[in-house]
Scaffold this motif. Structure first.
Motif, PDB file in Angstrom:
ATOM      1  N   ALA A 311     -18.404  10.299 -25.062  1.00  0.00           N
ATOM      2  CA  ALA A 311     -19.493  10.621 -24.113  1.00  0.00           C
ATOM      3  C   ALA A 311     -19.281  10.983 -23.124  1.00  0.00           C
ATOM      4  O   ALA A 311     -19.466  12.027 -22.180  1.00  0.00           O
ATOM      5  CB  ALA A 311     -20.950   9.715 -24.109  1.00  0.00           C
ATOM      6  N   ARG A 312     -18.466   9.824 -22.158  1.00  0.00           N
ATOM      7  CA  ARG A 312     -17.977   9.991 -20.983  1.00  0.00           C
ATOM      8  C   ARG A 312     -16.922  11.090 -20.697  1.00  0.00           C
ATOM      9  O   ARG A 312     -16.863  11.744 -19.621  1.00  0.00           O
ATOM     10  CB  ARG A 312     -17.486   8.654 -20.603  1.00  0.00           C
ATOM     11  CG  ARG A 312     -17.035   8.627 -18.743  1.00  0.00           C
ATOM     12  CD  ARG A 312     -16.472   7.358 -18.411  1.00  0.00           C
ATOM     13  NE  ARG A 312     -15.088   7.162 -19.182  1.00  0.00           N
ATOM     14  CZ  ARG A 312     -14.345   6.091 -18.800  1.00  0.00           C
ATOM     15  NH1 ARG A 312     -14.570   5.085 -17.903  1.00  0.00           N
ATOM     16  NH2 ARG A 312     -13.277   5.701 -19.334  1.00  0.00           N
ATOM     17  N   GLU A 313     -15.845  11.103 -21.638  1.00  0.00           N
ATOM     18  CA  GLU A 313     -15.132  12.105 -21.521  1.00  0.00           C
ATOM     19  C   GLU A 313     -15.303  13.376 -21.584  1.00  0.00           C
ATOM     20  O   GLU A 313     -15.085  14.323 -20.692  1.00  0.00           O
ATOM     21  CB  GLU A 313     -13.940  11.981 -22.780  1.00  0.00           C
ATOM     22  CG  GLU A 313     -12.770  10.890 -22.645  1.00  0.00           C
ATOM     23  CD  GLU A 313     -11.945  10.903 -21.483  1.00  0.00           C
ATOM     24  OE1 GLU A 313     -11.121  12.223 -21.439  1.00  0.00           O
ATOM     25  OE2 GLU A 313     -11.910   9.908 -20.628  1.00  0.00           O
ATOM     26  N   ILE A 314     -16.509  13.610 -22.444  1.00  0.00           N
ATOM     27  CA  ILE A 314     -16.949  15.186 -22.467  1.00  0.00           C
ATOM     28  C   ILE A 314     -17.712  15.504 -21.130  1.00  0.00           C
ATOM     29  O   ILE A 314     -17.523  16.672 -20.745  1.00  0.00           O
ATOM     30  CB  ILE A 314     -18.084  15.059 -23.577  1.00  0.00           C
ATOM     31  CG1 ILE A 314     -17.181  15.250 -24.912  1.00  0.00           C
ATOM     32  CG2 ILE A 314     -19.049  16.555 -23.675  1.00  0.00           C
ATOM     33  CD1 ILE A 314     -18.248  14.876 -26.082  1.00  0.00           C
ATOM     34  N   ILE A 315     -18.586  14.371 -20.609  1.00  0.00           N
ATOM     35  CA  ILE A 315     -19.248  14.593 -19.397  1.00  0.00           C
ATOM     36  C   ILE A 315     -18.440  14.897 -18.309  1.00  0.00           C
ATOM     37  O   ILE A 315     -18.360  15.802 -17.251  1.00  0.00           O
ATOM     38  CB  ILE A 315     -20.270  13.532 -19.101  1.00  0.00           C
ATOM     39  CG1 ILE A 315     -21.332  13.701 -20.416  1.00  0.00           C
ATOM     40  CG2 ILE A 315     -21.178  14.002 -17.987  1.00  0.00           C
ATOM     41  CD1 ILE A 315     -22.024  14.943 -20.457  1.00  0.00           C
ATOM     42  N   THR A 316     -17.347  14.079 -18.107  1.00  0.00           N
ATOM     43  CA  THR A 316     -16.300  14.179 -17.159  1.00  0.00           C
ATOM     44  C   THR A 316     -15.663  15.595 -17.095  1.00  0.00           C
ATOM     45  O   THR A 316     -15.442  16.063 -15.715  1.00  0.00           O
ATOM     46  CB  THR A 316     -15.392  13.069 -17.236  1.00  0.00           C
ATOM     47  OG1 THR A 316     -16.121  11.710 -16.997  1.00  0.00           O
ATOM     48  CG2 THR A 316     -14.493  13.030 -16.032  1.00  0.00           C
ATOM     49  N   ARG A 317     -15.065  15.896 -18.314  1.00  0.00           N
ATOM     50  CA  ARG A 317     -14.506  17.199 -18.479  1.00  0.00           C
ATOM     51  C   ARG A 317     -15.312  18.740 -17.923  1.00  0.00           C
ATOM     52  O   ARG A 317     -14.814  19.498 -17.815  1.00  0.00           O
ATOM     53  CB  ARG A 317     -13.828  17.437 -19.789  1.00  0.00           C
ATOM     54  CG  ARG A 317     -12.970  16.407 -20.037  1.00  0.00           C
ATOM     55  CD  ARG A 317     -12.404  16.423 -21.404  1.00  0.00           C
ATOM     56  NE  ARG A 317     -11.465  15.594 -21.910  1.00  0.00           N
ATOM     57  CZ  ARG A 317     -10.018  15.748 -21.764  1.00  0.00           C
ATOM     58  NH1 ARG A 317      -9.714  16.838 -21.571  1.00  0.00           N
ATOM     59  NH2 ARG A 317      -9.365  14.767 -22.025  1.00  0.00           N
ATOM     60  N   GLN A 318     -16.567  18.079 -17.869  1.00  0.00           N
ATOM     61  CA  GLN A 318     -17.555  19.270 -17.237  1.00  0.00           C
ATOM     62  C   GLN A 318     -17.779  18.949 -15.828  1.00  0.00           C
ATOM     63  O   GLN A 318     -18.773  19.530 -15.471  1.00  0.00           O
ATOM     64  CB  GLN A 318     -18.759  19.174 -18.368  1.00  0.00           C
ATOM     65  CG  GLN A 318     -18.606  19.939 -19.514  1.00  0.00           C
ATOM     66  CD  GLN A 318     -19.551  19.736 -20.405  1.00  0.00           C
ATOM     67  OE1 GLN A 318     -20.484  20.861 -20.465  1.00  0.00           O
ATOM     68  NE2 GLN A 318     -19.995  18.837 -21.227  1.00  0.00           N
ATOM     69  N   ILE A 336     -27.065  10.641 -16.845  1.00  0.00           N
ATOM     70  CA  ILE A 336     -25.961  11.796 -16.992  1.00  0.00           C
ATOM     71  C   ILE A 336     -26.225  12.725 -15.945  1.00  0.00           C
ATOM     72  O   ILE A 336     -27.451  13.374 -15.912  1.00  0.00           O
ATOM     73  CB  ILE A 336     -26.227  12.282 -18.530  1.00  0.00           C
ATOM     74  CG1 ILE A 336     -26.038  11.162 -19.261  1.00  0.00           C
ATOM     75  CG2 ILE A 336     -25.011  13.320 -18.686  1.00  0.00           C
ATOM     76  CD1 ILE A 336     -27.119  10.763 -20.077  1.00  0.00           C
ATOM     77  N   TYR A 337     -25.146  13.062 -15.231  1.00  0.00           N
ATOM     78  CA  TYR A 337     -25.184  14.172 -14.240  1.00  0.00           C
ATOM     79  C   TYR A 337     -24.481  15.335 -14.608  1.00  0.00           C
ATOM     80  O   TYR A 337     -23.332  15.237 -14.851  1.00  0.00           O
ATOM     81  CB  TYR A 337     -25.049  13.701 -12.907  1.00  0.00           C
ATOM     82  CG  TYR A 337     -25.884  12.495 -12.360  1.00  0.00           C
ATOM     83  CD1 TYR A 337     -26.841  12.774 -11.709  1.00  0.00           C
ATOM     84  CD2 TYR A 337     -25.791  11.293 -12.673  1.00  0.00           C
ATOM     85  CE1 TYR A 337     -27.932  11.863 -11.019  1.00  0.00           C
ATOM     86  CE2 TYR A 337     -26.656  10.263 -12.441  1.00  0.00           C
ATOM     87  CZ  TYR A 337     -27.707  10.680 -11.467  1.00  0.00           C
ATOM     88  OH  TYR A 337     -28.331   9.392 -10.906  1.00  0.00           O
ATOM     89  N   LEU A 338     -25.053  16.396 -14.953  1.00  0.00           N
ATOM     90  CA  LEU A 338     -24.352  17.697 -15.273  1.00  0.00           C
ATOM     91  C   LEU A 338     -24.442  18.712 -14.118  1.00  0.00           C
ATOM     92  O   LEU A 338     -25.457  18.864 -13.744  1.00  0.00           O
ATOM     93  CB  LEU A 338     -24.763  18.164 -16.470  1.00  0.00           C
ATOM     94  CG  LEU A 338     -24.247  17.559 -17.817  1.00  0.00           C
ATOM     95  CD1 LEU A 338     -24.743  17.913 -19.090  1.00  0.00           C
ATOM     96  CD2 LEU A 338     -22.762  17.719 -18.136  1.00  0.00           C
ATOM     97  N   PRO A 339     -23.328  19.460 -13.703  1.00  0.00           N
ATOM     98  CA  PRO A 339     -23.582  20.395 -12.785  1.00  0.00           C
ATOM     99  C   PRO A 339     -24.645  21.663 -12.995  1.00  0.00           C
ATOM    100  O   PRO A 339     -24.632  21.989 -14.403  1.00  0.00           O
ATOM    101  CB  PRO A 339     -22.069  21.165 -12.655  1.00  0.00           C
ATOM    102  CG  PRO A 339     -21.223  19.656 -13.215  1.00  0.00           C
ATOM    103  CD  PRO A 339     -21.934  19.294 -14.317  1.00  0.00           C
ATOM    104  N   GLY A 340     -25.253  22.038 -12.297  1.00  0.00           N
ATOM    105  CA  GLY A 340     -26.433  22.857 -12.422  1.00  0.00           C
ATOM    106  C   GLY A 340     -25.777  24.236 -12.579  1.00  0.00           C
ATOM    107  O   GLY A 340     -26.247  25.438 -13.411  1.00  0.00           O
ATOM    108  N   LYS A 341     -24.678  24.455 -11.877  1.00  0.00           N
ATOM    109  CA  LYS A 341     -23.973  25.896 -11.877  1.00  0.00           C
ATOM    110  C   LYS A 341     -22.596  25.509 -12.040  1.00  0.00           C
ATOM    111  O   LYS A 341     -21.992  24.391 -12.108  1.00  0.00           O
ATOM    112  CB  LYS A 341     -24.151  26.844 -10.665  1.00  0.00           C
ATOM    113  CG  LYS A 341     -25.733  26.908 -10.332  1.00  0.00           C
ATOM    114  CD  LYS A 341     -25.927  27.569  -8.820  1.00  0.00           C
ATOM    115  CE  LYS A 341     -27.419  28.020  -8.798  1.00  0.00           C
ATOM    116  NZ  LYS A 341     -27.650  28.598  -7.544  1.00  0.00           N
ATOM    117  N   SER A 342     -21.660  26.817 -12.117  1.00  0.00           N
ATOM    118  CA  SER A 342     -20.329  26.437 -12.547  1.00  0.00           C
ATOM    119  C   SER A 342     -19.593  25.988 -11.192  1.00  0.00           C
ATOM    120  O   SER A 342     -19.928  26.225 -10.142  1.00  0.00           O
ATOM    121  CB  SER A 342     -19.858  28.129 -12.653  1.00  0.00           C
ATOM    122  OG  SER A 342     -18.183  27.912 -12.633  1.00  0.00           O
TER     123      SER A 342
END
Length: 344
Positions: A311-318, A336-342
């Protein structure tokens, strides 16, 4: 030798050569065939020889210093010293060449260190795989041997067959997890981000854990805006969210609760997954994302300790990140924090 000193020496030898040449020319033009003319000519000739000898000596000395300094520099590199003694402040050709050599040395050291780190990681991975597969394989062999004994009755055979199936399922789950991990780490499967609804990705992850949650009478509530589009890999992000949710279901007592909420922030989409499970001691919270890490009190339960690592690897790679806040006996909350834009 610096560039300024070299130029100063050349100018001095040039003017001295002009002086000797002028003396010889005066002797030839105005001295006539007498002794004075011959003396001036001789002095001019000897002066020219002296200038040539001095210039040759200076060149040889510079070459000797150059080769000696280069030999020392190369010796430092061969011996593997971390900081070879290069003079990078001077402006001579030697200094420029030494600077280039130091750059080459640092690049080579970087490649050597990277190779050693990769070899160490590979050794650790092989050791981890060997350790994780040893138990189910040993159990399968043991139950197979027991089934081969003629003294077993029908009920015992069925029990052994059930144990064999359980161990085979565990081994299959482990292998599938290792395949996912290795494909992600080696770049065989790449993160492919696209602007899609987070609601759909989260819905698929929750749908995968609902059957187990229903069996334990665990209630899952969700608050996520349907129109929220973020730049992410739907497949791998679903895997990451599923792993966190699955952990919550696994370590929450029957009748517990899991709350999932999503909020859009200025830069990130903030996903919160809160459970009423056993919680995590503060001293262990920095370890739970490690590969194959499992807390001592849950080692008897199913799992191999790869889910949170993935899970951490996947989120970090994004270009996102995960935080955990928890107290022993009072549940856990994953942010969990994911970028809203590219972010490219």
């Amino acid at each position: 030798m610096t560039k300024d000193k070299t130029e100063q020496r050349k100018r001095l030898l040039k003017w001295f050569g002009f002086a000797v040449g002028a003396m010889t020319l005066i002797g030839v033009l105005y001295g006539g065939p007498g002794k004075t003319a011959r003396l001036l000519a001789a002095l001019g000739y000897l002066g020219s020889l002296g200038i040539w000898a001095a210039y040759t000596w200076c060149i040889k000395r510079d070459i000797w210093r150059f080769t000696d300094s280069m030999e020392k520099s190369l010796d430092y590199m061969i011996q593997g010293r971390e900081d070879p003694e290069f003079d990078e402040t001077a402006e001579s050709q030697l200094s420029k060449l030494q600077t280039k050599l130091k750059q080459l040395y640092e690049i080579q050291n970087h490649y050597v260190q990277s190779s050693l780190e990769e070899r160490k990681k590979m050794q650790e991975l092989v050791s981890d795989i060997s350790h994780q597969t040893r138990t189910p394989v040993s159990n399968i062999k043991m139950y197979a041997e027991m089934l081969g004994e003629k003294c077993t009755d029908r009920d015992t055979e069925e029990e052994f067959l059930a144990q064999l199936k359980e161990q085979a399922d565990k081994l299959d789950f482990l292998i599938q997890s290792l395949v996912k991990m290795s494909r992600l780490e080696t770049g065989i499967l790449k993160i492919r981000q696209e602007e899609t609804p987070l609601y759909d990705t989260l819905g698929r992850a929750i749908g995968s854990v609902l059957p187990r949650a229903d069996r334990k009478d665990i209630q899952i509530s969700v608050d996520c805006p349907e129109e929220l589009f973020i730049y992410h890999d739907p497949r791998w992000t679903e895997e990451a969210l599923y792993n966190i949710l699955d952990n919550g279901v696994k370590y929450t007592e029957p009748g517990g609760k899991i709350d999932v909420s999503v909020r859009e922030q200025e830069i990130y989409a903030h996903i919160t997954i809160r459970d009423t499970g056993k919680g995590i001691e503060e001293s262990r919270q920095c370890k739970i994302f490690g590969r194959f890490y499992r807390e001592p009190e849950v080692r008897g339960q199913e799992g191999v300790g790869i889910g949170l690592y993935l899970a951490r690897e996947i989120i970090t790679r994004q270009k996102g990140y995960i935080e955990v806040r928890s107290e022993a006996g009072r549940g856990s909350c994953f942010h969990i924090y994911l970028p809203g834009k590219s972010q490219n």
